[in-house]
Scaffold this active site. Structure first.
Site, mmCIF file in Angstrom:
data_model
loop_
_atom_site.group_PDB
_atom_site.id
_atom_site.type_symbol
_atom_site.label_atom_id
_atom_site.label_comp_id
_atom_site.label_asym_id
_atom_site.label_seq_id
_atom_site.Cartn_x
_atom_site.Cartn_y
_atom_site.Cartn_z
ATOM 1 N N LEU A 512 0.811 -1.214 0.000
ATOM 2 C CA LEU A 512 0.000 0.000 0.000
ATOM 3 C C LEU A 512 0.843 1.263 0.000
ATOM 4 C CD1 LEU A 512 -2.729 -0.970 2.619
ATOM 5 C CD2 LEU A 512 -2.973 -0.886 0.140
ATOM 6 N N GLY A 513 1.994 1.223 0.626
ATOM 7 C CA GLY A 513 2.826 2.413 0.715
ATOM 8 C C GLY A 513 4.126 2.108 1.406
ATOM 9 N N GLN A 514 5.033 3.098 1.364
ATOM 10 C CA GLN A 514 6.351 2.906 1.956
ATOM 11 C C GLN A 514 6.884 4.234 2.441
ATOM 12 O OE1 GLN A 514 9.009 0.610 -0.397
ATOM 13 N NE2 GLN A 514 10.762 0.845 0.969
ATOM 14 N N GLY A 516 9.945 5.994 5.694
ATOM 15 C CA GLY A 516 11.162 5.741 6.444
ATOM 16 C C GLY A 516 11.002 4.633 7.477
ATOM 17 N N PHE A 517 9.748 4.376 7.924
ATOM 18 C CA PHE A 517 9.486 3.361 8.947
ATOM 19 C C PHE A 517 9.542 1.948 8.388
ATOM 20 C CE2 PHE A 517 5.577 4.543 6.904
ATOM 21 C CZ PHE A 517 5.042 3.326 6.556
ATOM 22 N N GLY A 518 9.317 1.797 7.086
ATOM 23 C CA GLY A 518 9.214 0.480 6.473
ATOM 24 C C GLY A 518 8.111 0.470 5.436
ATOM 25 N N THR A 519 7.306 -0.592 5.432
ATOM 26 C CA THR A 519 6.310 -0.756 4.380
ATOM 27 C C THR A 519 4.961 -1.137 4.981
ATOM 28 O OG1 THR A 519 8.091 -1.604 2.986
ATOM 29 C CG2 THR A 519 5.867 -1.909 2.178
ATOM 30 N N VAL A 520 3.887 -0.696 4.312
ATOM 31 C CA VAL A 520 2.528 -1.060 4.721
ATOM 32 C C VAL A 520 1.930 -1.963 3.645
ATOM 33 C CG1 VAL A 520 0.219 -0.220 5.230
ATOM 34 C CG2 VAL A 520 2.202 1.064 6.019
ATOM 35 N N ASP A 631 2.924 14.203 15.598
ATOM 36 C CA ASP A 631 3.190 14.061 14.160
ATOM 37 C C ASP A 631 1.879 14.095 13.372
ATOM 38 O OD1 ASP A 631 4.815 13.886 11.964
ATOM 39 O OD2 ASP A 631 4.993 11.713 12.005
#
Length: 822
Positions: A512-514, A516-520, A631
């Site tokens: 679904l998206g990416q 700095g935290f990683g990937t969804v 945030d």
């Protein structure tokens, strides 16, 4: 007697409904008198633009819309200072303005000789006309002598035979109607283009006219209903650009402002105010010749910048590197001598020139239309012509060629035209060689890296075969034991094989998206329930502490406007958070997309604003934990199937205990533009930090503009500064996204702009708390006046430190490429 007078009174009443006032020799217009159009849309009279009683001008303005907008001024060159001045008609048939000494201050002139009596009337179109009483012929009209404004049915024109032109001339300042330094005209080129001059220098141009639009204005794409029409008679040397009324709006106008901006405004009348429908220039790339000859201004990126066209290099490297691009670029390799149709060869090699094609281009200035019939003939014709430096074949126009240096060339992200630039054959081959060498080098590097990586992995696995499994078990056990020692009630532990099955082993098709935290990833459980999985990467800035923080917090928070955590999964180095799936992803995917933004009209946007506020109210006041999110931004607001907002991503959130209301952190995390000044500068955060972020988010939702990429005008004002300017001048009505219909919601929009500005005030103590914000949004209470936000007064002042000065190493921003972040 009463029997006689009553019918006469009836006839007089009926007759008066078909009559209206006019200026005549015997009935002049004096100060404090006005002349209205029959439909009461426009009014003519005396006015003082700066509220001074010593300087009076005769002008026309919209009668039914506030704030007042002046659309025509007679005596721009000289004001009158006496209260006995009047506008009348001379004996020779001219409209004249007389001062207290009966001297002529301004005159319409005598364009047609007449010995009949005349009258001046203000038409429903806003056109002031001088009419011969006998013939009914217009002897003079204000539409043929425009000031700084075009009304529907008025026009700009040129005539090369008569050497005449009709132009717009800006006011000197916002309060001084005398002629300013900016002039807008229609050029006599074929096809014509709009051009704004600043003194004797070109300031901004529209690009050539193509059928129904200007090719240099990408906002006029295929979906844009253009209110302009063009008629050009090449044989007789005339061209006319007419402004037609905007559809679905009562009134509209085009104005050349005192700072050189050409704006279209619209309104539905009354106190609804004015909405800016179009503005140009929008970017520094739109300013004429920003990148100099053979320079290309990249309007396709967030921060407009210059580069040289293919085959060209900066004329001065030092100036170019320092951001001084006006001298432009020069050709790296000279063109070959013209060989006509025959190929020039040197030792068997073809040395004839060729063309390099660039897409999405605003055609450069100084073009010429040729008679070449199609694209192929256009190509061959330019190649045969030694002086032809570039060509463009444009549907609805034909073949344009350039025989002079390419100036004012801009590249858009979409729309625009194809431009073919003439280059030496060696330059075209150079590009191919560079591409081949680059691909080969990358391939070799990748090959050696893979070989070394494979060897390293093999050695590591041999050496660590026994120890790795033990370490993994210990790590996983410590994680699970750590979680058991924390209170994460309400969250389920998912096995890794369950998540792998739900995501098809983290298939790319489920991504679904990416950030700095990683990937969804999107997943589907065996029972058919859809889930979203946040998979933290090992290199993620969101480490163990943030993972635990989000897990502990969100497992205890339950609200309709907060995303719901379903569970978590830990196995080895893998850290996964499992959330409810949001069909419509995040707010930014709608708000900042040119097409999808149309799906969220003002009622939906207002509902989103209220939903976010309710979610914040729960976090700050209603939950048993007092939480500061830290945030809050558009990409962290998820939307369900009914477009209801849900706040997500609690990795940076912090809890307050007891009476504590603020804290300080040694490191600043968050997203530039959304951070409050006290947090960005000192690391101090509180509920008021979230209020600041919410204010920025409100302004983004209202305007459809992103805080990180918005820049307005020559001063490049940011979104907060532009919102303050809009609220100060018009109550904020022109801040609303121009792509949505808002005619019934102007008051709500203005109220939301004011609330947003209250939230972004510099001092935390001046900002309202979230309970007050919710009350402001849901009631009609009078709102306090906001103080001017920081960074607005003078962005060049050394005392006004920009957020950009913060060391980026101390930031944690995962906006890039992010589509959904639970």
């Amino acid at each position: 007697m009463s029997v006689f007078y009553f019918p006469c009174l009836i006839l007089l009443t009926l007759f008066s409904s078909y009559c209206y006032a006019a200026i005549t020799t015997s009935s002049p217009l004096s100060i404090r008198q006005t002349l209205s159009s029959p439909n009461e849309s426009f009014e003519l009279g005396f006015f003082s633009p700066n509220s001074s009683q010593n300087h009076h001008y005769v002008g026309i303005w919209f009668k039914r819309v506030t704030p007042r907008v002046y659309v025509w001024v007679a005596n721009r060159e000289k004001s009158v200072t006496s209260l006995t001045a009047n506008l009348t008609i001379s004996s020779n048939g001219s409209l004249i303005l007389l001062d207290e000494k009966q001297d002529i201050v301004w005159s319409s002139g005598r364009e047609v000789l007449t010995f009949n009596e005349c009258r001046a009337e203000l038409l429903n179109s806003g056109n002031l006309v001088l009419i011969d009483n006998v013939t009914g012929k217009y002897l003079w009209e204000s539409f043929e002598h425009p000031g700084d404004t075009m009304l529907p049915l008025s026009s700009l024109m040129y005539s090369t035979l008569n050497n005449t032109r009709r132009v717009l001339t800006s006011w000197k300042t916002n309060t001084d109607p005398s002629p300013g330094e900016f002039v807008a005209e229609l050029t006599p080129q074929v096809p014509p283009q709009g051009l704004v001059w600043k003194g004797s220098s070109p300031y901004w141009r529209s690009g050539p006219w193509v059928d129904t639009r200007f090719s240099g204005i990408p906002e006029m794409d295929k979906t844009y209903v253009n209110p302009l029409t063009m008629v050009q008679d090449v044989v007789n040397g005339t061209g006319i650009l007419t402004f037609c009324a905007l559809r679905n709006f009562d009134v509209s106008y085009i104005k050349l402002t005192s700072d050189g901006s050409l704006d279209i405004h619209r309104s539905n009348g009354g106190t609804t105010g004015w909405i800016k429908h179009f503005e140009g220039p929008l970017s520094s790339c739109d300013l004429y010749g920003t990148c100099g000859p053979y320079g290309l201004c990249m309007r396709s990126i967030s921060a407009p910048t210059c580069k040289c066209l293919r085959g060209f290099v900066p004329k001065s490297d030092d100036e170019w590197n320092n951001g001084n691009w006006t001298r432009g670029c020069v050709r790296r390799t000279e063109l070959s001598s013209c060989q006509g149709n025959s190929a020039s060869t040197t030792q068997g090699k073809d040395t004839t020139d060729g063309f390099y094609r660039v897409a999405n281009i605003k055609p450069p200035d100084s073009y010429e239309l040729t008679s070449f019939g199609d694209a192929e003939q256009c190509h061959k014709g330019c190649l045969r012509n030694c002086s032809c430096l570039a060509f463009a074949y444009i549907n609805k126009i034909g073949c344009l060629v350039w025989n002079q240096e390419l100036l004012d060339t801009v590249q858009f992200s979409e729309e625009g035209e194809f431009l073919s630039i003439r280059l030496a054959r060696s330059e075209l081959a150079r590009g191919k060689r560079i591409k081949i060498i680059a691909v080969s080098a990358i391939s070799l590097c990748v090959f050696f890296i893979l070989v070394l990586a494979a060897f390293g992995c093999w050695r590591y696995r041999v050496k660590q075969n026994g120890e790795a499994r033990v370490a993994m078990d210990i790590s996983e056990d410590s994680w699970k034991n750590g979680l058991k020692s924390q209170d994460v009630s309400g969250s389920n532990f998912f096995e890794m094989h369950t998540i792998q099955a739900a995501t098809d082993n983290f298939s790319v098709s489920n991504k679904l998206g990416q950030g700095g935290f990683g990937t969804v990833y999107k997943g589907k459980l065996k029972d058919g329930k859809e889930i979203a999985i946040k998979r933290l990467s090992n290199s993620s800035g969101e480490g163990t502490e943030e993972f635990m923080n989000e897990l502990k917090l969100i497992s205890k928070l339950q609200h309709r406007n907060l995303v719901r955590l379903l569970g978590y999964c830990i196995e080895g180095e893998e850290k996964l958070l499992i959330y409810e799936f949001m069909v419509n992803k995040s707010l930014d995917t709608f708000l900042f997309d040119l097409k999808k933004k149309l799906e969220i009209d003002w009622p939906k946007r207002f509902n989103i604003i209220q939903g976010i506020a309710r979610g914040l109210l729960y976090l700050h006041r209603d939950s048993f934990l007092r939480v500061v999110h830290r945030d809050l931004k558009a990409s962290n607001i998820l939307l369900d199937e009914k477009m209801n907002p849900k706040i997500s991503d609690f990795g940076l959130a912090r809890m307050f205990q007891g009476t504590q209301n603020q804290d300080n952190t040694g490191r600043v995390f968050g997203t530039l533009g959304y951070m409050s000044p006290e947090y960005a500068w000192t690391g101090t955060y509180s509920e008021k930090s979230d209020i600041y972020s919410f204010g920025v988010l409100m302004l983004e939702i209202i305007s459809g503009k992103e805080i990180s990429s918005f820049s307005h005008g020559k001063e490049e004002k940011n979104l907060v500064a532009y919102a303050w300017e809009s609220w100060s001048e018009t109550g904020g009505v022109d801040l609303l996204d121009q792509d949505i219909d808002d005619s019934d919601s102007i008051e709500a929009v203005m109220r939301c702009v004011q609330i947003g500005l209250l939230c972004v005030q510099h001092q935390a103590m001046d900002r309202p708390n979230i309970k007050q914000v919710v009350s402001m949004l849901t009631s009609t209470m009078d709102l306090p006046k906001p103080k001017q936000p920081i960074f607005v007064s003078d962005t060049s002042d050394e005392d006004s430190v920009s957020l950009k000065s913060i060391d980026h190493k101390d930031m944690c921003s995962d906006d890039e490429n992010k589509q959904e972040s639970p």
